[in-house]
Design an enzyme around this catalytic site. Structure first.
Site, PDB file in Angstrom:
ATOM      1  N   GLU A 181    -100.278   5.882  12.255  1.00  0.00           N
ATOM      2  CA  GLU A 181    -101.156   5.863  10.722  1.00  0.00           C
ATOM      3  C   GLU A 181    -100.258   6.648   9.964  1.00  0.00           C
ATOM      4  O   GLU A 181    -100.459   6.786   8.838  1.00  0.00           O
ATOM      5  CB  GLU A 181    -102.474   6.564  11.052  1.00  0.00           C
ATOM      6  CG  GLU A 181    -103.749   5.423  11.337  1.00  0.00           C
ATOM      7  CD  GLU A 181    -105.179   6.165  11.308  1.00  0.00           C
ATOM      8  OE1 GLU A 181    -105.104   7.153  10.975  1.00  0.00           O
ATOM      9  OE2 GLU A 181    -105.885   5.343  11.254  1.00  0.00           O
ATOM     10  N   HIS A 197     -94.326  -3.471  36.166  1.00  0.00           N
ATOM     11  CA  HIS A 197     -94.741  -4.836  36.839  1.00  0.00           C
ATOM     12  C   HIS A 197     -95.364  -5.796  35.749  1.00  0.00           C
ATOM     13  O   HIS A 197     -95.764  -6.699  36.398  1.00  0.00           O
ATOM     14  CB  HIS A 197     -95.513  -4.605  37.960  1.00  0.00           C
ATOM     15  CG  HIS A 197     -94.863  -3.889  39.253  1.00  0.00           C
ATOM     16  ND1 HIS A 197     -94.280  -4.283  40.404  1.00  0.00           N
ATOM     17  CD2 HIS A 197     -94.761  -2.600  39.206  1.00  0.00           C
ATOM     18  CE1 HIS A 197     -93.746  -3.328  41.028  1.00  0.00           C
ATOM     19  NE2 HIS A 197     -93.849  -2.265  40.478  1.00  0.00           N
ATOM     20  N   LYS A 203    -111.498  -2.826   6.355  1.00  0.00           N
ATOM     21  CA  LYS A 203    -112.920  -2.305   5.992  1.00  0.00           C
ATOM     22  C   LYS A 203    -113.410  -3.206   4.696  1.00  0.00           C
ATOM     23  O   LYS A 203    -114.642  -3.776   4.918  1.00  0.00           O
ATOM     24  CB  LYS A 203    -112.890  -1.026   5.689  1.00  0.00           C
ATOM     25  CG  LYS A 203    -112.800   0.038   6.752  1.00  0.00           C
ATOM     26  CD  LYS A 203    -112.794   1.513   6.388  1.00  0.00           C
ATOM     27  CE  LYS A 203    -112.327   2.334   7.294  1.00  0.00           C
ATOM     28  NZ  LYS A 203    -112.259   3.682   6.851  1.00  0.00           N
TER      29      LYS A 203
HETATM   30  O1  PA5 Z   1    -106.937   9.948  11.408  1.00  0.00           O
HETATM   31  C1  PA5 Z   1    -107.582   9.717  10.322  1.00  0.00           C
HETATM   32  O2  PA5 Z   1    -107.634  10.025   9.206  1.00  0.00           O
HETATM   33  C2  PA5 Z   1    -108.526   8.320  10.736  1.00  0.00           C
HETATM   34  O3  PA5 Z   1    -108.206   7.754  11.926  1.00  0.00           O
HETATM   35  C3  PA5 Z   1    -110.066   9.025  10.952  1.00  0.00           C
HETATM   36  O4  PA5 Z   1    -110.013   9.872  11.685  1.00  0.00           O
HETATM   37  C4  PA5 Z   1    -110.849   8.040  11.437  1.00  0.00           C
HETATM   38  O5  PA5 Z   1    -110.828   6.721  10.498  1.00  0.00           O
HETATM   39  C5  PA5 Z   1    -112.259   8.245  11.483  1.00  0.00           C
HETATM   40  O6  PA5 Z   1    -112.640   8.808  10.376  1.00  0.00           O
HETATM   41  P1  PA5 Z   1    -113.898   9.676   9.993  1.00  0.00           P
HETATM   42  O7  PA5 Z   1    -113.595  10.908  10.965  1.00  0.00           O
HETATM   43  O8  PA5 Z   1    -114.271   9.889   8.686  1.00  0.00           O
HETATM   44  O9  PA5 Z   1    -115.045   8.954  10.658  1.00  0.00           O
END
Ligand code: PA5
Length: 448
Positions: free
Chosen positions: A288, A309, A423
């Site tokens: 990310e 494996h 989303k």
């Molecule tokens: O690293 C990030 O920002 C994302 O992976 C969030 O943790 C994830 O989308 C969950 O978001 P939230 O805590 O708002 O539910």
């Protein structure tokens, strides 16, 4: 003392040491952006001094609350997705008996919900919770993420029916944004104990906030030692903002040099199954943070020797775009030796009496050399043992390594604009208000 050791000997054959050192000016500049808060995403740098800034009272409050939850729960459900559950799971699974749930170990057993939308998983979970005493933490910084929100609706109804509304309130913990957000509003109106995810800490950098610390403490793991480990790495990082003398900077510079030379996939390798979720956490953190603007190293993971494996063939002889980062654990906690067998039909007597960890380490050495010979550079990161302290060190090592890497790559390591695309489509296809135009277009593409 820092116990995380970095070994780049098996990388230098691909990228000479001097070429890695040539990245020093970029490391220094990235460090400046982080500590002077002058880079992209500079409003998300709260994680940088979390280990040194958390107070004894904050730790104590979490420990006391965790102790109370432990007393009344056989099971503790963590509801969250992405950065809101992976850090806790990485730490908990790295330090929990592999078969805790079947082994009669005293609880609570930490289990997870809201990390996907599987109907069967959720129904099975509710079957289990019918029979177990449980508490839960709902963790969402935004409070509106679809997956955990669906899970929380279901579990809130379940826990209220099981215990009654008053008792349920004492069994629900909310970990969310300070003031904005639906979950904070709900927590306040229902009277749940709630913890704050600081505004300046993004989900994937939040394991050392209550997001990770509360579930980890509920699992019975020392959050003090975890924080202490991270503190040591934080202190080293702050003191040495250049490659020489700083393993984090060496790591970030080496992977950047490898990437520039065409190695675009980093495979995190472990030889201990309990590190599986540590790799998942690493994949999310780096994926990310770096994967944007059509650039970034693709973070992958394997567990050896199991995956030798399955994925071993590709790593040895497939596309030569890979490098490996091995997390090597020097000592096991338990001792098991290969038994002698009179018949020796499996021809293993030559290793009879050896510890399994010794065999595992030889497998690691042999694999490293084979993969290096096959054109896969190897970064080795070793820790003496798996403990809260060493895992704390590793957490900070990879967080800072990720921030440095993102800045050297020229991206904002703290946003995730690409996550929105799925989303929007999902909302449109589910008929959410405001998405009508997209709904029609997507349905046409799907031939509906
Ligand atoms: O690293 C990030 O920002 C994302 O992976 C969030 O943790 C994830 O989308 C969950 O978001 P939230 O805590 O708002 O539910």
């Amino acid at each position: 003392m820092i116990q995380v050791k970095l070994n780049l000997e098996q990388t230098f054959g691909f990228i000479p040491k001097d070429e890695i050192l040539a990245w020093d000016k970029h490391i220094i500049s990235a460090y400046r952006k982080i500590y002077n808060k002058t880079g992209a995403g500079n409003d998300f740098l709260g994680w940088v001094d979390l280990p040194s800034s958390i107070t004894n009272q904050e730790i104590e409050a979490i420990e006391n609350h965790a102790a109370e939850l432990r007393r009344k729960s056989e099971v503790f459900v963590v509801i969250g997705i992405g950065g809101s559950y992976l850090g806790a799971r990485a730490v908990i699974e790295s330090m929990t008996h592999h078969f805790a749930q079947l082994n009669g170990n005293s609880g609570p057993h930490v289990i997870y919900a809201g990390q996907h939308i599987s109907e069967d998983y959720t129904a099975d979970l509710l079957d289990l919770l019918d029979k177990k005493d449980y508490s839960l933490a709902v963790i969402s910084k935004s409070g509106t993420t679809t997956e955990p929100a669906i899970a929380f609706r279901l579990l809130k109804a379940h826990i209220e029916k099981k215990y009654g509304i008053e008792e349920a309130r004492t069994r629900i913990v909310a970990i969310t944004d300070k003031s904005r957000g639906a979950l904070k509003q709900l927590a306040d109106s229902e009277g749940y104990v709630s913890y704050v995810v600081p505004d300046d800490v993004g989900g994937r950098y939040s394991v050392l906030t209550p997001v990770g610390l509360l579930p980890i403490a509920v699992a019975g793991i020392s959050i003090r030692d975890l924080i202490e480990g991270a503190r040591k790495m934080e202190a080293m990082s702050r003191a040495v903002q250049k490659i020489h003398g700083n393993p984090i900077a060496w790591y970030a510079a080496a992977r950047q040099a490898l990437y520039t030379s065409g190695k675009s996939v980093e495979i995190m390798v472990n030889y201990e199954p309990r590190l599986f979720y540590f790799t998942e956490w690493f994949k999310q953190l780096y994926g990310e943070s770096e994967g944007k603007e059509n650039k970034g190293i693709f973070p992958a993971g394997v567990g050896f020797t199991t995956d030798l494996h399955s994925m071993g063939q590709y790593i040895q002889e497939g596309l030569r775009v890979l490098f490996e980062t091995v997390i090597s654990v020097e000592s096991s906690q338990r001792e098991m030796r290969v038994p002698m067998a009179e018949s020796d039909l499996d021809q293993l007597n030559y290793i009879a009496g050896k510890r399994l960890s010794e065999v595992n380490h030889k497998a690691e050495q042999g694999t490293t050399l084979a993969h290096v010979d096959g054109g896969v550079p190897n970064i080795r990161i070793s820790i003496p043992e798996i403990s809260p302290d060493t895992i704390g060190q590793l957490i900070y090592f990879f967080e800072m390594g990720c921030a440095l890497s993102g800045y050297m790559l020229g991206v904002n390591p703290f946003d995730q604009p690409g996550v929105e695309a799925y989303k929007k489509n999902m909302f449109a296809l589910l008929g959410k208000k405001g998405f009508e135009t997209q709904t029609a277009a997507l349905k046409a593409r799907l031939g509906e």
